[in-house]
Motif scaffolding. Structure first.
Motif, short mmCIF file in Angstrom:
data_model
loop_
_atom_site.label_atom_id
_atom_site.label_comp_id
_atom_site.label_asym_id
_atom_site.label_seq_id
_atom_site.Cartn_x
_atom_site.Cartn_y
_atom_site.Cartn_z
N VAL A 36 56.59 38.76 -93.49
CA VAL A 36 57.51 39.81 -93.35
C VAL A 36 58.28 39.69 -94.55
O VAL A 36 58.01 38.65 -95.43
CB VAL A 36 58.17 39.32 -92.22
CG1 VAL A 36 57.59 39.52 -90.99
CG2 VAL A 36 59.08 38.13 -92.26
N ASP A 38 61.96 40.00 -94.64
CA ASP A 38 63.24 39.41 -94.47
C ASP A 38 63.10 37.95 -93.54
O ASP A 38 62.49 37.98 -92.45
CB ASP A 38 63.91 40.46 -93.36
CG ASP A 38 65.18 40.11 -92.76
OD1 ASP A 38 65.80 38.87 -92.90
OD2 ASP A 38 65.95 40.99 -92.23
N ARG A 41 64.14 38.16 -89.80
CA ARG A 41 62.83 38.76 -89.07
C ARG A 41 61.98 37.74 -88.84
O ARG A 41 61.30 37.35 -87.76
CB ARG A 41 62.14 39.78 -89.89
CG ARG A 41 61.35 40.67 -88.91
CD ARG A 41 60.74 41.63 -89.84
NE ARG A 41 61.37 42.55 -90.32
CZ ARG A 41 61.30 43.32 -91.59
NH1 ARG A 41 59.99 43.25 -92.11
NH2 ARG A 41 62.22 43.81 -92.44
N MET A 81 60.99 40.80 -101.18
CA MET A 81 60.29 42.07 -101.32
C MET A 81 59.66 42.55 -102.54
O MET A 81 60.07 41.82 -103.65
CB MET A 81 61.69 43.24 -101.21
CG MET A 81 62.58 43.34 -99.99
SD MET A 81 64.01 44.28 -100.33
CE MET A 81 65.06 42.88 -101.07
N ARG A 105 51.00 41.70 -92.38
CA ARG A 105 52.30 41.94 -92.71
C ARG A 105 52.80 42.94 -91.49
O ARG A 105 52.28 43.97 -91.24
CB ARG A 105 52.29 42.90 -94.29
CG ARG A 105 53.65 43.62 -94.42
CD ARG A 105 53.65 43.83 -95.74
NE ARG A 105 54.49 45.04 -95.95
CZ ARG A 105 55.73 44.94 -96.00
NH1 ARG A 105 56.49 43.66 -95.68
NH2 ARG A 105 56.86 46.02 -95.90
N GLY A 107 56.29 44.89 -91.50
CA GLY A 107 57.12 45.33 -92.61
C GLY A 107 58.05 46.43 -92.09
O GLY A 107 57.96 46.83 -90.89
N SER A 108 58.87 46.89 -92.94
CA SER A 108 59.64 48.03 -92.60
C SER A 108 59.23 49.18 -93.66
O SER A 108 58.67 48.83 -94.65
CB SER A 108 61.22 47.69 -92.58
OG SER A 108 61.37 47.32 -93.87
N PHE A 184 62.25 50.70 -104.93
CA PHE A 184 62.71 51.23 -103.40
C PHE A 184 63.28 53.01 -103.68
O PHE A 184 63.49 53.75 -102.85
CB PHE A 184 63.94 50.49 -102.80
CG PHE A 184 64.50 50.88 -101.75
CD1 PHE A 184 63.85 50.79 -100.55
CD2 PHE A 184 65.71 51.42 -101.69
CE1 PHE A 184 64.28 51.06 -99.18
CE2 PHE A 184 66.21 52.11 -100.38
CZ PHE A 184 65.51 51.70 -99.24
N MET A 218 56.67 48.46 -100.35
CA MET A 218 56.59 48.04 -101.50
C MET A 218 55.77 46.76 -101.32
O MET A 218 55.77 46.03 -102.41
CB MET A 218 57.97 47.62 -101.84
CG MET A 218 58.88 48.66 -101.86
SD MET A 218 60.76 48.12 -102.51
CE MET A 218 60.52 47.48 -104.31
#
Ligand code: R1P
Length: 296
Positions: A36, A38, A41, A81, A105, A107-108, A184, A218
């Motif tokens: 991940v 974060d 997280r 990131m 993964r 992720g967001s 981003f 990303m």
């Protein structure tokens, strides 16, 4: 700063066998990894492991938590990131894990399809989106380069999608190709006036070029690309590194909505067991068992 002496400038490993940036060594990282961005997280998801065996936070911000889930070892690694961090992570994990390596993964992302905030998008493939410096500095070509999609591992992706569908409801799980941008902002088509980004038509161009373009984030393309570029021994006809990626929709780029902190926390909690279940179903053997697990 690193605390152990490095021994090789080409492939840095410490005198204790630890990698330079993640600072883990053989036996501390499982063949099944959930990664991940974060670290919070990672901690939340790792709290769903049955037992924690090892935790290390590196001087470069990587957090590794290895534990047991249903009797099998799983590592949860927070990498921060971006594609460079994914590159550090995949390469340094490969240095310290023997045999097959399955990486998921979680992720967001920003959704550019029908999926809205709180939904999940499973990456069937990932393409790279890069700022074209030749355009900005020399006026040559397009402002953004779009590379061809690289496929995720089909078997691992299928099981991740099934487990997540069971956990959050199939109506909340979408699948498609994911754009892995090097920013981003500019290369994800976020419009602003502070920089000359020349990205007004970028989202339309992406949707035109890739019909199933679903999300922007990303890391996924680098993950899939390195899995395909890995030269390790084949295991049962499979590549030595197998990868899948599922993404929580934090930003709905079409409806202009953002997930609440409460909903993202809830989703992470629901998804943790689903991803762990996928990892153990996909690699159900004792292969790569963490040494400390022998005494459990
Ligand atoms: C941007 O907020 C970050 O969130 C996503 C993007 O890919 C980017 O790294 O990743 P994580 O959810 O893993 O942090």
């Amino acid at each position: 700063m690193p605390t152990e002496q490095m021994t090789n400038a080409n492939k840095p490993l410490s005198t204790e066998g630890r990698t330079y940036h993640i600072e883990t060594r053989s036996g501390e990282v499982s063949n099944r990894i959930l990664t991940v961005g974060d670290p919070k997280r990672a901690q939340k998801m790792a709290s769903y492991l049955d037992k924690i065996l090892f935790t290390h936070s590196s001087h470069r911000g990587f957090l590794t938590i290895t534990g047991l889930y249903k009797g099998l070892p799983i590592s949860v690694v927070a990498i921060g990131m971006g594609l460079s961090m994914m590159d550090f992570f995949v390469r340094e994990s490969r240095m310290v894990v023997e045999g097959p390596l399955s990486i998921v993964r979680f992720g967001s992302c920003g959704s550019i399809c029908q999926a809205t905030s709180g939904d999940v998008i499973v990456a069937k493939s990932a393409f790279a989106i890069g700022r074209n410096y030749a355009f900005f500095e020399e006026g040559k070509g397009e402002p953004y380069l779009l590379w061809k999609p690289v496929e995720a591992d089909k078997d691992l992706t299928r099981v991740v999608q099934r487990k997540l569908s069971e956990a959050v409801g199939a109506e909340h799980v979408f699948a498609g190709s994911v754009g892995n941008a090097d920013s981003f902002y500019g290369s994800q088509g976020r419009i602003g006036t502070d920089f000359y980004d020349c990205n007004e038509g970028l989202l339309d161009r992406i949707r035109e070029k890739y019909e199933d373009a679903s999300a922007l984030e990303m890391e996924s393309h680098m993950l899939f690309h390195l899995a395909q570029a890995s030269t390790g021994a084949k295991n049962m006809g499979r590549p030595s590194i197998r990868t899948a990626c599922a993404l929580m929709v934090f930003a709905d780029r079409t409806g202009n909505k953002f997930i609440s902190p409460e909903d993202s926390e809830r989703l992470v909690g629901i998804a943790a067991r689903a991803v762990f279940d996928a990892l153990v179903e996909d690699m159900p053997t004792q292969e790569g068992l963490h040494p400390a697990a022998g005494s459990v």
